[in-house]
Design an enzyme around this catalytic site. Structure first.
Site, short mmCIF file in Angstrom:
data_model
loop_
_atom_site.label_atom_id
_atom_site.label_comp_id
_atom_site.label_asym_id
_atom_site.label_seq_id
_atom_site.Cartn_x
_atom_site.Cartn_y
_atom_site.Cartn_z
CE1 TYR A 144 -3.75 2.43 0.54
CE2 TYR A 144 -2.54 3.23 2.46
CZ TYR A 144 -3.58 3.37 1.55
OH TYR A 144 -4.44 4.44 1.65
CG ASP A 239 5.61 3.55 1.13
OD1 ASP A 239 5.88 4.26 2.12
OD2 ASP A 239 4.45 3.32 0.75
CE LYS A 267 0.74 4.47 8.54
NZ LYS A 267 0.78 3.87 7.22
C1 LIG Z 1 0.12 4.34 5.88
C2 LIG Z 1 0.90 4.14 4.67
C3 LIG Z 1 0.81 4.99 3.56
C4 LIG Z 1 -0.21 6.09 3.48
O1 LIG Z 1 -0.02 7.07 4.46
P1 LIG Z 1 -1.25 8.03 4.83
O2 LIG Z 1 -0.65 8.99 5.82
O3 LIG Z 1 -2.31 7.17 5.40
O4 LIG Z 1 -1.67 8.72 3.59
C5 LIG Z 1 1.66 4.79 2.51
N1 LIG Z 1 2.56 3.80 2.51
C6 LIG Z 1 2.67 2.94 3.54
C7 LIG Z 1 3.71 1.88 3.50
C8 LIG Z 1 1.84 3.07 4.64
O5 LIG Z 1 1.94 2.19 5.64
#
Ligand SMILES: *Cc1c(COP(=O)(O)O)cnc(C)c1O
Length: 426
Positions: A144, A239, A267
């Site tokens: 994701y 990511d 995060k």
């Molecule tokens: C949570 C997450 C996102 C998206 O971040 P948001 O702040 O919810 O837009 C993207 N990549 C990874 C790996 C994530 O865990």
């Protein structure tokens, strides 16, 4: 009734907010039942609107790595708030946090702040496309990268090497530029490069996947991605929205010793306030506006309250040289002890763990890609979820998510958690 007030609040919210929530996973759709409405949080604990306390294994989906409402972060925020909430002009604080990150994270010369992980990933692939002059990207099934159009793509059917939209509203035109491969399947990546010569701008990958449960890279998967990007003039994007400042201060780049060309954060970097970021070497980051031509902007980017919470959180982590070892130790204990309990009950399972991330998969012996996770017994996870929730343990409300361990979880919390697992009846 256990969750009386939450039920009433959910019903009311449902009238005014689509599905009653502002982000889908909060609705408990996967596990069923009524989502708990929280009213406060402190340290390892959440308190819901029915005044029940929970040991939190979500920690706001990662940001609360120090536990909730850390007193020093709170104090820093109060002091900052006195000075103003947002200026729409540069502040010294933005340079302070940027410098702090660049000096303490490997392989990164410049960093651009945004307000979410979605923005960070969306901007990073735009930059990769601008830098390489190519249009296609490779992503992996089950990873994701936020909800921007290019990532809401599933494997195409039949012979198609490109993806198809997995949400209404995403166009076929966008989908054709996102190529899909199975996580941990390097051969598929090789095939995609062969089929799309000099067209692939970047590979984007969760170096430890956390959005299909916790999945670890196997058989030099990341090293091989590094190599094939170098051979083909494509960029490798890690990511690290989840893994950044969580697996190690320098994230997966440091913990796994693989270099990425661009890294996205989110995060933990905001300490609970809305922050995302992307970073990389000068030669790439110089392409960004206003220095370069790749456009990217944000009214609240680098917001002083968010920067202050983020910087203080990072400093608190950094000042404890044992921080990551202790987190990993807590997670290891949970893994071993929960594994023992499940074995005693004769429940077949697989636990994946790295640092302070872990997931349990039922009825499978391996979980190394999205397909294998789909074959696990999600129904049994849902059963477990509700039973431990009643006993005050707040796990992620889906078998497709990782747990996030915070440094506020100590022996008392571990004991209570294990007790709840011992009481699990299936
Ligand atoms: C949570 C997450 C996102 C998206 O971040 P948001 O702040 O919810 O837009 C993207 N990549 C990874 C790996 C994530 O865990």
């Amino acid at each position: 009734m256990l969750y009386q007030r939450s039920s009433a609040l959910f019903e009311e919210a449902y009238k005014y907010i689509p599905g009653g929530v502002n982000s889908p996973v909060r609705a408990f759709k996967s596990v069923g039942g009524v989502p708990l409405f929280m009213k406060s949080a402190k340290g390892a604990y959440l308190t819901d609107e029915d005044d029940r306390n929970y040991i939190d294994y979500i920690n706001s989906w990662g940001p609360a790595i120090l536990g909730h409402t850390h007193p020093e972060v709170l104090e820093a925020l109060k002091l900052q708030a006195e000075k103003g909430f947002s200026f729409g002009a540069p502040t010294e604080l933005e340079t302070e946090i940027a410098k702090y990150i660049v000096e303490n994270v490997p392989n990164v010369d410049q960093i651009r702040m945004v307000s979410s992980g979605t923005e960070a990933c969306m901007s990073a692939i735009r930059l990769a496309r601008g830098f390489t002059g190519r249009e296609k990207i490779i992503k992996f099934e089950g990873c994701y990268h936020g909800h921007s159009d290019s990532f809401l793509i599933q494997a195409g059917s039949g012979m198609a090497t490109f993806g198809s939209p997995n949400s209404p509203g995403v166009t076929q035109g966008t989908a054709k530029d996102t190529l899909l491969a199975e996580y941990n399947n390097f051969e598929q990546v090789e095939d995609l490069f062969k089929a799309n010569p000099e067209q692939i701008a970047c590979i984007i990958v969760e170096p430890i996947a956390g959005n299909m449960g916790c999945i670890l890279p196997e058989n030099n998967f990341l090293q091989n991605l590094r190599k094939i990007c170098d051979e083909n003039g494509a960029l490798l994007i890690f990511d690290e929205v989840m893994t950044g400042f969580r697996l190690a201060f320098g994230g997966a780049q440091e913990a796994l010793n693989v270099k990425a060309d661009l890294v996205t954060y989110g995060k933990v970097i905001g300490g609970g306030l809305p922050v995302g970021a992307f970073a990389g070497r000068n030669e790439i980051m110089n392409y960004l506006s206003p220095r370069g031509n790749v456009y990217q902007a944000g009214t609240l980017s680098g917001n002083p309250l968010a920067m202050r919470a983020g910087l203080k959180t990072l400093q608190l982590i950094k000042q404890d040289p044992e921080f990551y070892n202790k987190l990993a130790k807590t997670t290891e204990t949970l893994d071993f002890e929960i594994g023992k309990i499940l074995n005693e009950k004769g429940i077949k399972h697989r636990i994946n763990r790295k640092g302070s991330m872990m997931s349990i998969f039922f009825d499978v012996t391996s979980a190394s890609n999205f397909n294998e996770v789909n074959n696990s017994n999600i129904g049994l996870f849902n059963n477990l979820f509700h039973q431990v929730l009643k006993q005050g343990i707040y796990l992620p409300p889906s078998g497709y998510e990782t747990w996030f361990i915070s440094s506020a979880i100590g022996d008392t919390e571990i004991d209570k958690t294990l007790e709840a697992f011992r009481n699990f009846q299936y």
